[in-house]
Design an enzyme around this catalytic site. Structure first.
Site, PDB file in Angstrom:
ATOM      1  N   ASN A   1     -21.306   5.984 -31.140  1.00 24.77           N
ATOM      2  CA  ASN A   1     -20.036   7.058 -31.063  1.00 24.77           C
ATOM      3  C   ASN A   1     -20.776   8.107 -32.125  1.00 24.77           C
ATOM      4  OD1 ASN A   1     -17.716   6.596 -29.285  1.00 24.77           O
ATOM      5  ND2 ASN A   1     -17.904   4.468 -30.369  1.00 24.77           N
TER       6      ASN A   1
ATOM      7  N   LYS B   1      -8.485   0.682 -53.369  1.00 24.00           N
ATOM      8  CA  LYS B   1      -8.714   1.421 -52.050  1.00 24.00           C
ATOM      9  C   LYS B   1      -8.412   3.023 -52.817  1.00 24.00           C
ATOM     10  CE  LYS B   1      -6.917   0.372 -47.943  1.00 24.00           C
ATOM     11  NZ  LYS B   1      -7.960   0.250 -46.844  1.00 24.00           N
TER      12      LYS B   1
ATOM     13  N   ASN C   1      -9.004   8.245 -34.863  1.00 24.36           N
ATOM     14  CA  ASN C   1      -9.685   7.140 -34.483  1.00 24.36           C
ATOM     15  C   ASN C   1      -9.886   6.778 -33.067  1.00 24.36           C
ATOM     16  OD1 ASN C   1     -10.813   4.420 -35.547  1.00 24.36           O
ATOM     17  ND2 ASN C   1      -8.929   3.683 -34.797  1.00 24.36           N
TER      18      ASN C   1
ATOM     19  N   HIS D   1     -10.437   3.605 -30.384  1.00 27.36           N
ATOM     20  CA  HIS D   1     -10.218   2.052 -30.400  1.00 27.36           C
ATOM     21  C   HIS D   1     -10.448   1.610 -29.081  1.00 27.36           C
ATOM     22  CE1 HIS D   1      -8.616  -1.741 -31.865  1.00 27.36           C
ATOM     23  NE2 HIS D   1      -8.198  -1.989 -30.811  1.00 27.36           N
TER      24      HIS D   1
HETATM   25  C1  GAR Z   1     -16.480   1.327 -30.867  1.00 31.94           C
HETATM   26  O1  GAR Z   1     -16.407   0.664 -29.743  1.00 31.94           O
HETATM   27  C2  GAR Z   1     -15.035   1.671 -31.407  1.00 31.94           C
HETATM   28  O2  GAR Z   1     -14.045   1.823 -30.396  1.00 31.94           O
HETATM   29  C3  GAR Z   1     -14.495   0.382 -32.261  1.00 31.94           C
HETATM   30  O3  GAR Z   1     -15.931   0.112 -32.967  1.00 31.94           O
HETATM   31  C4  GAR Z   1     -17.011   0.440 -31.823  1.00 31.94           C
HETATM   32  C5  GAR Z   1     -18.166   0.946 -32.767  1.00 31.94           C
HETATM   33  O4  GAR Z   1     -19.190   1.126 -32.028  1.00 31.94           O
HETATM   34  N1  GAR Z   1     -13.723   0.721 -33.232  1.00 31.94           N
HETATM   35  C6  GAR Z   1     -12.654  -0.184 -33.450  1.00 31.94           C
HETATM   36  O5  GAR Z   1     -12.592  -1.315 -33.148  1.00 31.94           O
HETATM   37  C7  GAR Z   1     -11.561   0.387 -34.434  1.00 31.94           C
HETATM   38  N2  GAR Z   1     -10.478  -0.244 -34.636  1.00 31.94           N
HETATM   39  P1  GAR Z   1     -20.187   2.404 -32.522  1.00 31.94           P
HETATM   40  O6  GAR Z   1     -20.719   1.827 -33.955  1.00 31.94           O
HETATM   41  O7  GAR Z   1     -21.443   1.929 -31.510  1.00 31.94           O
HETATM   42  O8  GAR Z   1     -19.943   3.699 -32.323  1.00 31.94           O
END
Ligand code: GAR
Length: 193
Positions: A15, A66, A108, A110
């Site tokens: 992404n 955090k 975000n 998801h």
């Molecule tokens: C993505 O599919 C995103 O939607 C997910 O992590 C992946 C990262 O992929 N995010 C979550 O699950 C957030 N809760 P990438 O590193 O190839 O972009």
């Protein structure tokens, strides 16, 4: 003028790449000034370095809590005039330090149709439930786990024959189109205010 954004990511960074490509093409009027990762070996870090994007890589365990690491990240963002924080596979809840500094400015993506399948391994959860339709959600971040107000969703069909890798490929193909478009539409709305 382009909008300064920081991308937070813990994983492979597909992404991140899609966002960078949209910036290169001019379909996303943004300048990615910072990549933040909480995973020292995340592949996204090399992707950012290749593109000469500043990187901040931190180990959350080196901080007391955090609030302490978010204070440091906030300083990193403010030093680069970051206006938006884009979570792209950042697998950590955002705390009050960043939420208060960036109200409605943390987004975000998801890999499910929220509120279905929040949290980790959303794709695995959807496969286990044998759903025929799943999808992608882009939402504002609040202090919950994938609970903030939904900005956009796109559905896609899956079948029982699809392997997990195939479902992930379908989901990510949607993500790579949808996320830059949604970010761009938010930037335009904000400019019009
Ligand atoms: C993505 O599919 C995103 O939607 C997910 O992590 C992946 C990262 O992929 N995010 C979550 O699950 C957030 N809760 P990438 O590193 O190839 O972009």
């Amino acid at each position: 003028m382009s909008n300064k954004i920081a991308v937070f990511a813990s994983g492979t960074g597909s992404n991140f790449d899609a966002i960078m490509e949209a910036c290169d093409k001019g379909t996303l009027n943004a300048d990615v000034t910072l990549l933040v990762s909480d995973k020292i070996n995340a592949a996204v870090i090399e992707k950012a370095q290749k593109r000469n994007v500043d990187t901040v890589v931190f180990n959350p365990k080196s901080f007391e809590n955090k609030a302490e690491f978010e204070k440091a990240l906030l300083a990193d963002c403010q030093a680069r005039d970051v206006e938006w924080i884009i979570l792209a596979g950042y697998m950590r809840l955002i705390g009050s330090t960043l939420l208060e500094a960036y109200p409605k400015r943390i987004i975000n993506i998801h890999p499910s149709l929220l509120p279905a399948f929040p949290g980790k391994d959303a794709i695995g959860q959807a496969i286990d439930k044998k759903v025929k339709v799943t999808g992608v959600t882009v939402h504002f971040v609040d202090d919950g786990m994938d609970t903030g107000p939904i900005i956009a969703q796109e559905a896609l069909s899956i079948s029982e024959e699809d392997t997990k890798d195939e479902v992930r490929r379908k989901i990510q193909a949607v993500e790579h189109q949808l996320y830059p478009q949604v970010i761009q539409s938010l930037l335009i709305k904000e400019e019009a205010k």
